[in-house]
Write a protein that holds these residues in place. Structure first.
Motif, PDB file in Angstrom:
ATOM      1  N   LYS A  97       0.833  -1.200   0.000  1.00 42.78           N
ATOM      2  CA  LYS A  97       0.000   0.000   0.000  1.00 42.78           C
ATOM      3  C   LYS A  97       0.868   1.252   0.000  1.00 42.78           C
ATOM      4  O   LYS A  97       0.540   2.262  -0.644  1.00 42.78           O
ATOM      5  N   PHE A 120      -6.382  -1.269   6.520  1.00 40.48           N
ATOM      6  CA  PHE A 120      -5.281  -1.040   5.590  1.00 40.48           C
ATOM      7  C   PHE A 120      -5.276   0.360   4.983  1.00 40.48           C
ATOM      8  O   PHE A 120      -4.236   0.806   4.501  1.00 40.48           O
ATOM      9  N   GLU A 121      -6.413   1.042   5.027  1.00 39.36           N
ATOM     10  CA  GLU A 121      -6.456   2.380   4.444  1.00 39.36           C
ATOM     11  C   GLU A 121      -6.367   3.485   5.486  1.00 39.36           C
ATOM     12  O   GLU A 121      -6.512   4.664   5.157  1.00 39.36           O
ATOM     13  N   THR A 135      -0.741   5.669   7.472  1.00 40.72           N
ATOM     14  CA  THR A 135       0.424   4.777   7.518  1.00 40.72           C
ATOM     15  C   THR A 135       1.131   4.828   8.862  1.00 40.72           C
ATOM     16  O   THR A 135       1.584   3.800   9.380  1.00 40.72           O
ATOM     17  N   LYS A 186      -0.620   2.551  11.244  1.00 34.48           N
ATOM     18  CA  LYS A 186      -0.391   1.125  10.943  1.00 34.48           C
ATOM     19  C   LYS A 186       1.017   0.683  11.330  1.00 34.48           C
ATOM     20  O   LYS A 186       1.215  -0.453  11.760  1.00 34.48           O
ATOM     21  N   TYR A 232       0.681  -7.487  11.623  1.00 33.82           N
ATOM     22  CA  TYR A 232       0.475  -6.852  10.318  1.00 33.82           C
ATOM     23  C   TYR A 232       1.824  -6.740   9.621  1.00 33.82           C
ATOM     24  O   TYR A 232       2.808  -6.291  10.216  1.00 33.82           O
ATOM     25  N   SER A 244       3.775  -7.231   5.261  1.00 34.54           N
ATOM     26  CA  SER A 244       3.594  -7.536   3.844  1.00 34.54           C
ATOM     27  C   SER A 244       4.416  -8.764   3.510  1.00 34.54           C
ATOM     28  O   SER A 244       5.630  -8.769   3.705  1.00 34.54           O
ATOM     29  N   ASP A 278      -0.812  -6.863   1.236  1.00 37.81           N
ATOM     30  CA  ASP A 278      -0.464  -6.723   2.645  1.00 37.81           C
ATOM     31  C   ASP A 278      -1.460  -7.560   3.446  1.00 37.81           C
ATOM     32  O   ASP A 278      -2.576  -7.817   2.987  1.00 37.81           O
ATOM     33  N   TYR A 283      -5.170  -7.499   1.812  1.00 35.00           N
ATOM     34  CA  TYR A 283      -5.497  -6.264   1.087  1.00 35.00           C
ATOM     35  C   TYR A 283      -4.655  -6.220  -0.178  1.00 35.00           C
ATOM     36  O   TYR A 283      -3.434  -6.344  -0.135  1.00 35.00           O
TER      37      TYR A 283
END
Length: 287
Positions: free
Chosen positions: A35, A118-119, A122, A125, A139, A141, A155, A223
């Motif tokens: 992302k 996920f949105e 950043t 997250k 979490y 990737s 991710d 995602y």
């Protein structure tokens, strides 16, 4: 013409390996995942995500009923359901279930919860980005980032639902409630599926549950950001699930395919359906 000696070849290989490792570390240390690349406006995806062409063909005749995985309606009689599950498991290893008693709004809220996580910003997250699999919520990737030859354009997050339910405070606020609610529903559905599968094998309904096949429940959220070069990569590479059973919730976009008789078959999304996949461990138990 000159030639390359063994020492020179080994040196080049080591250099390429070192460069790749530097690239992997640089990507991982952003803690922003795929992302993050999309948010930066990447036009050409990194070679880390390039995949070689697949050798299997794609079934263009996906409207043919021979190329549609079975949809099993839980409103049918129990014997009909057991018979359908037996045939689908033996023929496909996959089936979809409808009227499974998980409300449609719970399914939709779960999909929305994954997107919300996920949105989100950043920097928020990043606090949860980790490769420590002992953490209650993980979490990152590509879980196999440092071992896979080519990486997935996605991710993911994961948390364990059973045998020990997560503490709410260990889950992200943006999806905490729905993860717990959806997880409880799917755990219950899993128990029912193991009973039905046991009977489909001609066994006592509790046979697979008594073997602890249903003891551990893990929830994964994936995602897949829009990709500028989709022809070069994959959202999920060809694989089999190492679990006893996978219950998969698709969104409306689709893209899921299964390999059947050396052809990739689309699994078209049905809003209220869940896809059930017989995992490797259950296949071993059946042998």
């Amino acid at each position: 013409m000159g030639s390359i000696t063994t020492d020179e070849t080994e040196s080049k290989l080591k250099s390429n390996s070192d460069n790749r490792m530097d690239e992997l570390k640089a990507f991982d240390e952003t803690k922003a995942g795929v992302k993050g690349l999309v948010d930066e406006g990447v036009v050409q995806i990194p070679t880390l995500f390039h995949h070689p062409p697949d050798k299997f063909s794609y079934s263009t005749n996906s409207t043919n009923t021979e190329h549609i995985i079975p949809v099993i309606d839980f409103k049918n009689t129990r014997q009909h359901i057991i018979s359908s599950i037996k045939e689908a498991s033996e023929t496909w290893g996959f089936f979809q279930v409808v009227n499974h008693d998980i409300p449609l709004n719970v399914l939709e809220d779960m999909k929305d919860g994954v997107v919300r996580f996920f949105e989100q910003d950043t920097e928020v997250k990043k606090e949860m980005y980790t490769r420590d699999w002992t953490r209650p919520f993980v979490y990152n990737s590509n879980f196999d980032l440092y071992s896979s030859p080519a990486h997935n354009w996605r991710d993911s997050f994961k948390c364990n639902i059973a045998p020990n339910a997560p503490n709410p405070e260990d889950l992200p606020v943006v999806c905490r409630d729905i993860v717990l609610e959806y997880g409880a529903h799917v755990e219950k559905l899993g128990m029912t599926l193991f009973e039905l599968l046991s009977e489909a094998l001609g066994l006592n309904p509790n046979h697979l549950k008594d073997m602890d096949c249903s003891k551990r429940v893990m929830l994964l959220g994936h995602y897949y950001p829009a990709c500028p070069q989709p022809e070069l990569t994959m959202g999920s590479t060809k694989h089999s699930d190492g679990s006893f059973l996978t219950v998969l919730l698709q969104d409306h976009i689709g893209g899921l395919q299964i390999l059947h008789q050396d052809k990739w078959i689309d699994v078209s999304p049905i809003p209220e359906a869940l896809v059930v996949n017989i995992g490797d461990l259950l296949q071993v138990q059946e042998c």
